[in-house]
Design a protein around this motif. Structure first.
Motif, PDB file in Angstrom:
ATOM      1  N   GLU A  80      -9.465   7.460   2.911  1.00 57.08           N
ATOM      2  CA  GLU A  80      -8.605   8.335   3.639  1.00 57.08           C
ATOM      3  C   GLU A  80      -9.207   8.128   5.195  1.00 57.08           C
ATOM      4  O   GLU A  80      -8.325   8.006   6.174  1.00 57.08           O
ATOM      5  CB  GLU A  80      -9.034   9.920   3.160  1.00 57.08           C
ATOM      6  N   THR A  81     -10.607   7.768   5.097  1.00 56.75           N
ATOM      7  CA  THR A  81     -10.974   7.348   6.471  1.00 56.75           C
ATOM      8  C   THR A  81     -10.296   6.126   7.104  1.00 56.75           C
ATOM      9  O   THR A  81      -9.816   6.216   8.329  1.00 56.75           O
ATOM     10  CB  THR A  81     -12.427   7.188   6.579  1.00 56.75           C
ATOM     11  N   GLU A  82     -10.165   5.032   6.272  1.00 56.70           N
ATOM     12  CA  GLU A  82      -9.690   3.852   6.693  1.00 56.70           C
ATOM     13  C   GLU A  82      -8.001   4.174   7.170  1.00 56.70           C
ATOM     14  O   GLU A  82      -7.514   3.522   8.131  1.00 56.70           O
ATOM     15  CB  GLU A  82      -9.516   2.789   5.450  1.00 56.70           C
ATOM     16  N   GLU A  83      -7.319   5.112   6.532  1.00 57.60           N
ATOM     17  CA  GLU A  83      -5.978   5.320   6.783  1.00 57.60           C
ATOM     18  C   GLU A  83      -5.908   5.956   8.154  1.00 57.60           C
ATOM     19  O   GLU A  83      -5.108   5.727   8.938  1.00 57.60           O
ATOM     20  CB  GLU A  83      -5.249   5.936   5.604  1.00 57.60           C
ATOM     21  N   LEU A  84      -6.693   6.878   8.261  1.00 53.47           N
ATOM     22  CA  LEU A  84      -6.592   7.829   9.624  1.00 53.47           C
ATOM     23  C   LEU A  84      -7.224   6.758  10.819  1.00 53.47           C
ATOM     24  O   LEU A  84      -6.607   6.886  11.749  1.00 53.47           O
ATOM     25  CB  LEU A  84      -7.446   8.810   9.274  1.00 53.47           C
ATOM     26  N   THR A  85      -7.881   5.691  10.430  1.00 52.43           N
ATOM     27  CA  THR A  85      -8.438   5.035  11.572  1.00 52.43           C
ATOM     28  C   THR A  85      -7.133   4.000  12.137  1.00 52.43           C
ATOM     29  O   THR A  85      -6.866   3.789  13.090  1.00 52.43           O
ATOM     30  CB  THR A  85      -9.547   3.953  11.080  1.00 52.43           C
ATOM     31  N   LYS A  86      -6.585   3.505  10.838  1.00 54.35           N
ATOM     32  CA  LYS A  86      -5.333   2.568  11.036  1.00 54.35           C
ATOM     33  C   LYS A  86      -4.324   3.487  11.732  1.00 54.35           C
ATOM     34  O   LYS A  86      -3.732   2.885  12.847  1.00 54.35           O
ATOM     35  CB  LYS A  86      -5.043   1.985   9.810  1.00 54.35           C
ATOM     36  N   LYS A  87      -4.120   4.583  11.414  1.00 53.17           N
ATOM     37  CA  LYS A  87      -3.021   5.482  12.199  1.00 53.17           C
ATOM     38  C   LYS A  87      -3.375   5.728  13.545  1.00 53.17           C
ATOM     39  O   LYS A  87      -2.448   5.414  14.684  1.00 53.17           O
ATOM     40  CB  LYS A  87      -2.982   6.592  11.517  1.00 53.17           C
ATOM     41  N   LYS A  88      -4.611   5.884  13.983  1.00 56.45           N
ATOM     42  CA  LYS A  88      -4.860   6.030  15.340  1.00 56.45           C
ATOM     43  C   LYS A  88      -4.947   4.614  15.930  1.00 56.45           C
ATOM     44  O   LYS A  88      -4.485   4.888  17.328  1.00 56.45           O
ATOM     45  CB  LYS A  88      -6.569   6.851  15.326  1.00 56.45           C
ATOM     46  N   LEU A  89      -5.305   3.704  15.271  1.00 52.32           N
ATOM     47  CA  LEU A  89      -5.144   2.451  16.118  1.00 52.32           C
ATOM     48  C   LEU A  89      -3.664   2.100  16.499  1.00 52.32           C
ATOM     49  O   LEU A  89      -3.521   1.647  17.536  1.00 52.32           O
ATOM     50  CB  LEU A  89      -5.779   1.291  15.501  1.00 52.32           C
TER      51      LEU A  89
END
Length: 87
Positions: free
Chosen positions: A72-81
């Motif tokens: 979930e953290t990885e997905e949110l990070t990718k989304k923000k990037l």
């Protein structure tokens, strides 16, 4: 001297003898369990030896919850990037 009864199996009957690539399953599974305990220990800020007292089911649940959180953290990070245009 310790003797093993002739009918007692030294292997868990639920585990396969070999992995899909033909290697012994026991060492592979042991390494997998140690890795799970290590990850749980670091993420939950608890000692490795304390984790040896929990049930296999609890260990599996804790590991699953941690991995879900990491994904979930990885997905949110990718989304923000992507939103910021950095990737």
């Amino acid at each position: 001297m310790i003797s093993i009864l002739c009918f007692a199996s030294q292997q868990n009957f639920l585990d396969p003898a070999l992995t899909s690539d033909g290697k012994p399953y026991g060492p592979y599974r042991f390494k997998e369990i140690v890795k799970q305990c290590y990850i749980i220990s670091t993420k939950c800020n608890t000692s490795y030896t304390d984790l040896l007292e929990i049930t296999p089911r609890e260990r599996d649940y804790l590991f699953e919850f941690i991995m879900d959180e990491v994904r979930e953290t990885e997905e949110l990070t990718k989304k923000k990037l992507q939103e910021s245009g950095l990737r």
